[in-house]
Design a protein around this motif. Structure first.
Motif, short mmCIF file in Angstrom:
data_model
loop_
_atom_site.label_atom_id
_atom_site.label_comp_id
_atom_site.label_asym_id
_atom_site.label_seq_id
_atom_site.Cartn_x
_atom_site.Cartn_y
_atom_site.Cartn_z
N LEU A 1 7.33 -3.96 -4.04
CA LEU A 1 6.85 -3.25 -2.86
C LEU A 1 7.34 -1.80 -2.86
N TYR A 2 6.57 -0.94 -2.17
CA TYR A 2 6.93 0.47 -2.05
C TYR A 2 7.84 0.67 -0.83
N TYR A 3 8.89 1.49 -1.01
CA TYR A 3 9.82 1.81 0.08
C TYR A 3 10.02 3.32 0.17
N ILE A 4 10.46 3.76 1.36
CA ILE A 4 10.95 5.12 1.55
C ILE A 4 12.36 5.01 2.12
N ASP B 1 0.85 -1.19 0.00
CA ASP B 1 0.00 0.00 0.00
C ASP B 1 0.89 1.24 0.00
N PRO B 2 0.83 2.08 -1.05
CA PRO B 2 1.71 3.27 -1.10
C PRO B 2 1.35 4.35 -0.10
N GLU B 3 0.21 4.23 0.59
CA GLU B 3 -0.21 5.27 1.55
C GLU B 3 0.26 5.00 2.97
N VAL B 4 0.95 3.89 3.21
CA VAL B 4 1.44 3.60 4.57
C VAL B 4 2.54 4.59 4.93
N PRO B 5 2.38 5.36 6.02
CA PRO B 5 3.40 6.36 6.39
C PRO B 5 4.55 5.75 7.16
N GLU B 6 5.60 6.53 7.33
CA GLU B 6 6.75 6.17 8.16
C GLU B 6 7.13 7.38 9.01
N THR B 7 7.80 7.13 10.12
CA THR B 7 8.26 8.22 10.99
C THR B 7 9.71 8.01 11.39
N LEU B 8 10.42 9.12 11.52
CA LEU B 8 11.79 9.14 12.05
C LEU B 8 11.78 10.09 13.24
N THR B 9 12.22 9.62 14.40
CA THR B 9 12.16 10.41 15.62
C THR B 9 13.56 10.69 16.14
N TYR B 10 13.79 11.96 16.52
CA TYR B 10 15.12 12.40 16.95
C TYR B 10 15.04 13.15 18.28
N ARG B 11 16.15 13.10 18.99
CA ARG B 11 16.35 13.87 20.22
C ARG B 11 17.18 15.09 19.85
N LEU B 12 16.71 16.29 20.21
CA LEU B 12 17.44 17.51 19.92
C LEU B 12 18.42 17.85 21.04
N LEU B 13 19.19 18.92 20.83
CA LEU B 13 20.29 19.24 21.73
C LEU B 13 19.84 19.59 23.14
N LEU C 1 6.84 10.86 7.15
CA LEU C 1 6.99 10.67 5.71
C LEU C 1 5.69 10.06 5.19
N LEU C 2 4.94 10.84 4.45
CA LEU C 2 3.57 10.47 4.08
C LEU C 2 3.50 10.12 2.59
N GLY C 3 3.12 8.89 2.29
CA GLY C 3 2.97 8.45 0.91
C GLY C 3 4.28 7.97 0.30
N ARG C 4 4.18 6.94 -0.54
CA ARG C 4 5.34 6.34 -1.19
C ARG C 4 5.19 6.47 -2.70
N VAL C 5 6.32 6.66 -3.38
CA VAL C 5 6.26 6.90 -4.82
C VAL C 5 7.06 5.88 -5.64
N GLN C 6 7.94 5.11 -4.98
CA GLN C 6 8.85 4.26 -5.73
C GLN C 6 8.69 2.78 -5.35
N VAL C 7 8.55 1.94 -6.38
CA VAL C 7 8.45 0.49 -6.20
C VAL C 7 9.81 -0.13 -6.48
N GLN C 8 10.21 -1.08 -5.64
CA GLN C 8 11.43 -1.84 -5.89
C GLN C 8 11.12 -2.98 -6.85
#
Length: 384
Positions: free
Chosen positions: A296-299, A178-190, A284-291
């Protein structure tokens, strides 16, 4: 020689007459605050949108200062500039035992208003100070998914190159049909108080695959806040369940379109946002590229930077009240500045309910700005 002294006498007389005229003009003038009245004057002062202007107004006279303090204009301006502080319930000055809501008499209430004015004045000035922007990421916390851990982990996004030696450096999500499955990257700031201006993200170009596909997202969105947990979850644990409910977000940006290009793309926020709590999450919302190999769609992302500055000293502590969204800000005006190097930020847990000090540098003391401008209302009480 007589003509020379006569000329000097005429100059002195003219100067004295000019001074008398200016004094008479001043005496005939009226303070527009007294002329308009407190309600109309407040409608004018509330339009000021720069903390320096508001502090200058409060230094004109005692009546103007009283009007600014009594109406809490500095607090209102700070909240307009940074709605992230809207849950700031209490303001505490470390040298005083009273909070901004304490006081059983009019005198105590006025002392609290003055204290609140000083704190919000300093905070607003610190937020708007012109300082050099730098990368505010301290460390990576977690990714919502990782395809090949640890080879393609979120840690790779902190490397400023898409190659480390002979190996590609990037983070990759798990594949999805499903190209609409989102992903998240979480960071700790200074630190727990960081002003963020823009975020830079570079999608990854898989040069080792046919036609060099670029695994970007359709759009991107940013969240800032603090953790509800006493300790952060482990970094990069593959298959870890979504931890979005472990965070309290005080800022959510609009969505930005991401280009399918292998460049460091800039996403400038509509206004500088204060990250209260030290946690920044990239959605990261929405995927555009298939491997091609699996359909399958990846980000994939090879680099992330968060540009801004840290509110860097031990002047401010932020406490998060457990089981609520309320925050407490503690100001230590007499605290000594720590090192200006952000690399000395402590690797301390985020999301506790006790205070964590931001080890960062701050704007010059505001007392220097108003030195000699106006009198204080008391011998031992500073103007701000």
């Amino acid at each position: 020689m007589l003509g020379y002294y006569q000329l000097l006498l005429e100059i002195a007389i003219d100067s004295e007459r000019g001074a008398v005229k200016r004094l008479e003009a001043m005496e005939s003038c009226r303070d527009f605050v007294d002329w308009l009245g407190p309600d109309a004057s407040s409608s004018v002062f509330i339009l000021l949108d720069n903390p320096t202007d508001l502090m200058s107004v409060s230094a004109v006279s005692r009546s103007w200062r009283r009007l600014v303090i009594a109406n809490r204009f500095c607090k209102a301006l700070c909240f307009r500039m940074c709605p992230e502080f809207s849950n700031l319930t209490f303001v505490v000055e470390a040298c005083s035992a009273l909070t901004s809501e304490a006081g059983s008499s009019s005198c105590a209430e006025w002392k609290n208003l003055e204290r609140e004015h000083r704190v919000y004045s300093y905070l607003s000035r610190s937020i708007t100070s012109v300082v050099r922007k730098r990368d505010c990421i301290f460390r990576a916390i977690r990714a919502s998914s990782t395809d090949n851990f640890p080879i393609e982990s979120i840690e790779n996004t902190l490397v400023p190159s898409n190659h480390v030696g002979m190996r590609s450096s990037y983070w990759s999500s798990e594949g999805q049909s499903d190209p609409e499955v989102p992903e998240t990257l979480t960071y700790r700031l200074l630190s727990e108080l960081c002003v963020v201006n823009e975020i830079l993200i570079q999608p990854f170009e898989a040069y080792f695959q046919p036609e060099n596909p670029i695994y970007s997202a359709k759009t991107v969105r940013f969240r800032m806040g603090h953790s509800r947990l006493p300790l952060e979850t482990s970094i990069g644990i593959q298959g870890e369940a979504s931890a979005d409910n472990n965070y309290e977000w005080t800022y959510i940006s609009p969505e930005f379109h991401m280009l399918q290009e292998n460049t460091l793309q800039s996403f400038k926020l509509p206004r500088p946002a204060v990250c209260v709590g030290g946690i920044l999450q990239i959605e990261l919302l929405g995927r555009v590229q298939v491997q091609q190999s699996d359909g399958l769609y990846y980000i994939c992302v090879c680099h992330v930077k968060v540009l801004g500055h840290s509110l860097k000293t031990r002047h401010f502590d932020v406490d998060f009240i457990k089981a609520s969204r309320e925050m407490v800000l503690t100001w230590r005006p007499e605290a000594e500045d720590c090192s200006s190097d952000d690399s000395e930020a402590q690797d301390s847990p985020v999301g506790h309910v006790t205070c964590v000090t931001s080890r960062t540098a701050m704007a010059p003391p505001l007392s220097e700005y108003f030195l000699g401008v106006a009198e204080s209302t008391s011998d031992d009480e500073p103007l701000l």
